[in-house]
Design an enzyme around this catalytic site. Structure first.
Site: not given
Ligand code: ARG
Length: 461
Positions: A160, A281, A287, A294
């Site tokens: 969980h 970025s 970044k 992803e």
């Protein structure tokens, strides 16, 4: 085409096809990818036609040489595919007839594009399965290689997404090896059903020509010959099964990618990703984004979508061949390309990443990862599980109130929780001792994991 209208089936037609229909029905823009398989299939078919006396040896040689020449031209980019010739099969056959003349007109004896396309597609999927197997094994090797790097490292295990019990890092790596092993086995199993020759089932009913299908199967490396022409003309279950096997690979990769995206956050801080597999970025100079992970997660969506499309595509198709089936190839090509690229990149990311051992271990005493071990210790002292669960739950509540790990509670707390508890509790408390207390087969017990690592090494390295 000599003395024929624009299309080879033009005899019954009194005019040309509407150009919009040509554009709408063409498949050569994507099925050109089957050209090598189409040539392989046609060469085997020509050999067989010669063996049964439909072609002379000389005619067969001309056809085979012509086909090989065309394959060369396609490979080097000099071949021009024509949309008005609809698909890869017609383009190649048309070019063959242009090159070698009327003898080329005999090649299509005893076959139809319906069995031809199914043959080509099966050969293509077979090749794709073989390539993908290699890549999945590489990925498993990357995980097994990590086991040597991360020997002894303990991670918090989650259910969980809440801290649950401790696990060895190597137990975690091998969890993925097992998942990808099942994926491999599914591909191997699917390959058996892919690897059945449809050629010779012709349009739908077979042919009156005394063809030798076994000979073609042998030459092309098919394990068997499809037994029912109506069946093979109408079905794409082999392709759907492949797409399903690919989907599970993508799903497994997506799970892993999601996990590592979290692990690479400041909040977790478990992982340093290799910079060559991250991107920056355009506005925020600091970044370092996990875009590869992803996109592995994101591209899973199209793989799932492709499977869905294929399932809907065949739903309700009456026997036998229907042109709807042409829509199968873009979906399968896309899933195969996507999953192949994802697996390849995953291997590189797995190999290049590093666990932040310090951050991981500093936080390991949070979350009461040893509570279940303590409960099982109490069970070992003869307390029924339900009661032990209750008692340890109360001890955890006390520890939470005092904001300390269980191992820091004084002995009196344990003894007042249950008289059977003595100083031995400290032998199972703390994450390291909790790990060592595991015993069952398949668990994260150090000796169990070591045995599994050894078995995987033997298998893969
Ligand atoms: N391009 C077609 C396909 O992919 C080839 C078979 C065409 N057969 C036909 N009877 N029109 O399915």
């Amino acid at each position: 085409m000599t003395n024929q209208s624009k299309k080879p089936w033009g005899g019954v037609f009194d005019g040309a096809t509407d150009p919009r229909v040509e554009k709408f029905t063409e498949s050569v823009s994507f099925d050109h990818r089957l050209y090598a398989q189409d040539v392989r299939g046609s060469v085997a078919h020509a050999h067989m036609l010669a063996a049964i006396g439909v072609l002379t040896q000389g005619e067969c040689q001309k056809i085979v040489a012509g086909l090989e020449q065309i394959a060369k031209e396609i490979a080097d980019g000099s071949f021009v595919f024509r949309q008005e010739l609809e698909d890869v099969h017609m383009n190649i056959e048309h070019a063959l007839i242009e090159q070698i003349g009327d003898v080329g007109r005999k090649l299509h004896t005893g076959r139809s594009r319906n069995d031809q396309v199914s043959t080509d597609f099966r050969l293509w999927i077979r090749d794709a399965i073989d390539r993908l197997q290699e890549k999945i094994i590489e990925l498993q090797r990357a995980y097994v290689w990590r086991c040597a790097q991360d020997e002894g490292v303990v991670l918090p295990g989650y259910t969980h997404m809440q801290r649950a019990q401790p696990v060895l890092a190597n137990h975690y790596w091998l969890a993925y090896c097992e998942k990808f092993q099942r994926d491999l086995e599914r591909l191997v199993d699917c390959r058996k059903r892919v690897n059945q020759l449809p050629l010779g089932t012709a349009a739908l009913a077979g042919t009156t020509i005394a063809i030798d299908r076994q000979m073609v199967a042998d030459e092309l490396g098919f394990e068997g010959v499809v037994a029912n022409s109506l069946d093979s003309s109408s079905d794409r279950d082999f392709a759907i099964e492949f797409a399903f096997a690919l989907t599970l690979v993508a799903e497994h990769l997506s799970t892993w990618a999601e996990e590592w995206i979290l692990w690479a956050t400041c909040e977790f801080g478990f992982l340093r990703l290799p910079q060559a597999f991250c991107t920056g970025s355009s506005i925020m100079p600091q970044k370092i984004n996990p875009d590869v992970l992803e996109l592995i997660r994101g591209k899973t969506a199209r793989v799932v979508g492709n499977l869905q499309s294929l399932l809907v595509l065949v739903k309700g198709l009456p026997l036998a061949y229907n042109r709807d089936l042409q829509e199968d190839k873009p979906r399968v090509f896309d899933s195969a390309d996507t999953v192949e690229a994802c697996v390849e990149l995953a291997s590189a990311v797995v190999t290049g990443a590093e666990l932040n051992r310090k951050t991981i271990s500093e936080k390991l005493d949070r979350g009461y990862l040893d509570a279940t071990t303590l409960m099982e210790h109490l069970i070992g002292l003869g307390i029924p599980q339900r009661s032990a669960h209750e008692i340890i739950g109360q001890l955890v509540a006390t520890a939470i109130k005092q904001n300390v790990p269980l191992a820091d509670l004084p002995l009196e707390e344990f003894q007042s929780a249950h008289a059977a508890l003595d100083e031995k509790v400290y032998e199972v408390l703390g994450v390291q001792r909790a790990i060592e207390a595991f015993a069952s087969y398949g668990s994260t017990a150090p000796d169990q994991v070591a045995q599994q690592v050894a078995a995987w090494r033997k298998r893969l390295l």
